[in-house]
Design a protein around this motif. Structure first.
Motif: not given
Length: 307
Positions: A269-275
């Motif tokens: 989820v953190m990765g999706r937020a960064a993207r």
């Protein structure tokens, strides 16, 4: 002695101790570091001879369920489903099956897994099948109302989702009783608020979702390690809303935590937020820099558990 343990057989006490150890490791560190131990525990009991009686089946079912939950939070879904199927076979094979046994917990995680994998209709069917049972303990009913509410939200059925989640809140407000199973210890106000926030996000109400997720992520007291998921989801929701200042704050708080995060779900989820930030419009340079730093940290998480 006839009916007693044989050489090499894993005793009920040993199986229970394995399950308790896995729960403690998962609560403290998370699935990234617990999944190896979970697989080793499963191999140990699988090689320990046949399950002889109801007490053995109950202990084995609990162990397989704990291992299945850990595999789920580690995003190893094929393994998780296989372990959950084995847990269900064991839980349903004895005379002690009922609403307060481990079987509803297995179904609760399976319902959450279906919603997580984008199959809310299947999740709703599982939740509805349990809620149709008579005389459910209050905490069990509340958990499945949450599962139903999350699935209904993903299906765009807002009023029904709201009713299910309000019912869950009412049930949670009642004091626990001796009918509530011991495994329901984790279902508390922050857990409910987190799921309420995710339901509001699925319905597109991002302001309400952010407020609820903020409450869940910043609740007093120490919760299970997986609850960093709510802080990660807060960053994602804020990025979806284009609230770049608050997104920067949320991602900045997560960045230092990445090495210790044990929930693979939360890391993704953190990765999706960064993207979302990287692909956003009119994003302040500072927020873009924070997103890049977070993405870099996610590419190189440490391999050792927190102490």
């Amino acid at each position: 002695m006839e009916g007693g343990p044989v050489e090499g057989e894993v005793s009920v006490a040993e199986v229970k101790a394995l399950a308790e150890g896995l729960v403690a490791l998962d609560v403290a560190a998370g699935a990234r570091w617990a999944v190896g131990a979970a697989l080793e525990a499963v191999r140990t009991v699988d090689g320990g001879g046949p399950v002889r009686d109801d007490a053995g089946r109950a202990a084995h079912a609990e162990l397989f369920q704990v291992a299945a939950w850990i595999a789920f939070d580690a995003e190893r879904h094929g393994l998780s489903r296989r372990l959950h199927r084995r847990a269900l076979e064991l839980a349903r094979g004895g005379r002690g099956a009922g609403p307060a046994t481990v079987e509803p917990l297995v179904l609760a995680v399976l319902a959450m897994q279906e919603e997580h994998l984008g199959r809310p209709a299947r999740s709703l069917r599982i939740a509805s099948s349990v809620l149709a049972r008579e005389d459910l303990p209050g905490r069990v009913a509340a958990i499945f109302q949450v599962r139903a509410g999350r699935a209904l939200a993903r299906l765009g059925r807002g009023p029904e989702a709201g009713r299910a989640l309000r019912t869950a809140a009412e049930l949670l407000a009642d004091p626990p009783t001796d009918r509530d199973p011991s495994w329901a210890w984790w279902f508390d106000r922050p857990e409910l608020e987190g799921h309420q926030g995710l339901a509001r996000a699925a319905l597109g109400d991002l302001d309400a979702a952010a407020a609820l997720l903020h409450g869940a992520a910043h609740a007093d007291g120490d919760g299970p390690a997986y609850r960093v998921l709510f802080a990660a989801e807060l960053a994602r929701v804020l990025a979806l809303a284009g609230d770049w200042r608050e997104t920067d704050t949320a991602m900045g708080a997560l960045m230092d935590a990445v090495p210790a995060v044990g929930s693979v779900r939360a890391l993704r989820v953190m990765g999706r937020a960064a993207r979302l930030v990287e692909g956003g419009r009119r994003v302040p340079r500072r927020t873009r820099d924070t997103a890049r730093h977070l993405a870099r940290a996610l590419r190189n998480p440490v391999a050792a558990p927190p102490r």
